[in-house]
Design a protein around this motif. Structure first.
Motif, short mmCIF file in Angstrom:
data_model
loop_
_atom_site.label_atom_id
_atom_site.label_comp_id
_atom_site.label_asym_id
_atom_site.label_seq_id
_atom_site.Cartn_x
_atom_site.Cartn_y
_atom_site.Cartn_z
N MET A 81 -6.23 0.65 55.78
CA MET A 81 -4.88 1.04 55.36
C MET A 81 -3.82 0.30 56.16
O MET A 81 -2.64 0.34 55.80
N ALA A 82 -4.24 -0.38 57.21
CA ALA A 82 -3.30 -1.23 57.95
C ALA A 82 -2.92 -2.47 57.16
O ALA A 82 -1.98 -3.18 57.55
N ALA A 83 -3.63 -2.76 56.08
CA ALA A 83 -3.27 -3.91 55.23
C ALA A 83 -1.99 -3.61 54.43
O ALA A 83 -1.02 -4.38 54.52
N PRO A 84 -1.94 -2.51 53.67
CA PRO A 84 -0.69 -2.22 52.95
C PRO A 84 0.40 -1.64 53.84
O PRO A 84 1.58 -1.68 53.48
N PHE A 85 0.01 -1.10 55.01
CA PHE A 85 0.97 -0.52 55.95
C PHE A 85 0.78 -1.15 57.33
O PHE A 85 0.18 -0.55 58.23
N PRO A 86 1.25 -2.38 57.53
CA PRO A 86 1.06 -3.07 58.82
C PRO A 86 1.62 -2.25 59.98
O PRO A 86 2.74 -1.73 59.92
N ILE A 87 0.82 -2.15 61.04
CA ILE A 87 1.14 -1.25 62.15
C ILE A 87 1.77 -2.03 63.31
O ILE A 87 1.20 -3.01 63.77
N PRO A 88 2.92 -1.61 63.78
CA PRO A 88 3.53 -2.25 64.95
C PRO A 88 2.59 -2.19 66.16
O PRO A 88 1.93 -1.18 66.39
N GLU A 117 -0.55 8.10 50.57
CA GLU A 117 0.30 7.05 51.12
C GLU A 117 0.47 5.90 50.12
O GLU A 117 1.57 5.37 49.95
N LEU A 118 -0.61 5.52 49.46
CA LEU A 118 -0.52 4.43 48.49
C LEU A 118 0.31 4.84 47.28
O LEU A 118 1.06 4.03 46.71
N PHE A 119 0.19 6.11 46.87
CA PHE A 119 1.02 6.61 45.76
C PHE A 119 2.49 6.56 46.13
O PHE A 119 3.33 6.08 45.34
N LEU A 120 2.82 7.03 47.33
CA LEU A 120 4.21 7.04 47.76
C LEU A 120 4.76 5.62 47.88
O LEU A 120 5.94 5.38 47.59
N THR A 133 11.03 2.70 47.98
CA THR A 133 11.38 1.30 48.24
C THR A 133 10.57 0.77 49.42
O THR A 133 10.11 1.53 50.28
N GLU A 134 10.41 -0.54 49.45
CA GLU A 134 9.71 -1.17 50.57
C GLU A 134 10.43 -0.90 51.88
O GLU A 134 9.80 -0.70 52.93
N SER A 135 11.74 -0.87 51.84
CA SER A 135 12.52 -0.62 53.05
C SER A 135 12.25 0.78 53.60
O SER A 135 12.14 0.97 54.83
N PHE A 136 12.12 1.74 52.70
CA PHE A 136 11.86 3.12 53.13
C PHE A 136 10.46 3.23 53.75
O PHE A 136 10.28 3.86 54.79
N ALA A 137 9.47 2.61 53.09
CA ALA A 137 8.11 2.64 53.62
C ALA A 137 8.05 1.96 54.99
O ALA A 137 7.40 2.45 55.92
#
Length: 261
Positions: A128-135, A239-242, A247-251
């Protein structure tokens, strides 16, 4: 006919659990890793996925014994955390050698046999770090995003040969991964690196049991047909549904609030 399965990185964690689930479902299972861990019904092959010749030798061993490989699961991987600017290039290469090039070695070693057989299934482990890259886990996130791109392209390349490909994105899993932690620059970042890593480790400690993840992965691999992508875990699916509806900015902002403290 029993499926012949080759899995990389099966000595611990998700790989160990997945190999066991395949064996419980009647498959003939081989796992390649540097260290052996006793796992009923699973045959160990000592090897290093970052070494092309080592992987090819393991594949030839399986084909020599079984005559084919029906399913390849590319699971071997590691985790690296630290600030982008302070992480040494040699450590980034180590991560990519295992998480990405190790997968490439395994796929390229197995594909000729699957093409000849006119059938095969390849499952690549992303995150899930692929669609949501982690700082402070940017390089790991990038390696898992590379898995997604690779598997997606591969699926279209080889479908004419009867070979199907998918990638799987588990959410937080309680596996105690080998995490290479680099705190260089934490003084510059005001302690954010250490705090971010602590959040990651807490989430993993409270994550899904690897047996659950392994059961899902084996079920996906044994399907008659697969979709290109799967997520594992209710939270991951949410998470993927949301991500599709905001928007990308919100995610991007939400991920920052979770890990940058």
């Amino acid at each position: 006919m029993d499926k012949v399965v080759l899995l990389t990185g099966g000595s611990k964690g998700i790989g160990f659990a997945t190999a066991r689930k395949f064996a419980e479902k009647g498959c003939r299972v081989y796992e390649i890793s540097r260290h052996e861990a006793a796992n009923p019904g699973v045959s160990h092959l000592t090897g290093d996925v970052t070494d092309k010749s080592s992987v090819e030798a393991a594949v030839q061993t399986v084909v020599g014994r079984e005559g084919r490989i029906d399913i390849l699961v590319c699971n071997a991987g590691t985790v690296l955390s630290g600030a982008i600017e302070f992480t040494e290039l040699e450590n980034i290469r180590m991560l990519m050698d295992l998480n990405f090039y190790g997968m490439v070695n395994a796929v390229c070693a197995v594909l000729p046999y699957m093409r000849k057989a006119g059938a095969g299934r390849i499952v690549c482990l992303s995150s899930m770090a692929a669609p949501f890259p982690i700082p402070f886990q940017a390089y790991y996130s990038a390696s898992k995003a590379a898995v997604v791109a690779f598997a997606s392209a591969l699926g279209n390349e080889v479908k004419k040969f009867g070979v199907s490909v998918c990638y799987v994105m588990p959410g937080d899993t309680k596996t105690e991964p080998v995490r290479h932690k680099f705190h260089a620059g934490d003084d510059v970042y005001g302690g954010m690196i250490g705090r971010s890593v602590a959040v990651m480790e807490r989430d993993e400690a409270n994550g899904m049991p690897p047996e659950k993840v392994g059961d899902v992965i084996s079920n996906i691999a044994l399907k008659s047909r697969v979709r290109p992508a799967y997520s594992i875990g209710l939270m991951s699916k949410l998470e993927l549904f949301l991500k599709r509806v905001v928007t990308e900015s919100f995610a991007h902002k939400i991920v920052g609030m979770m890990y940058v403290k």
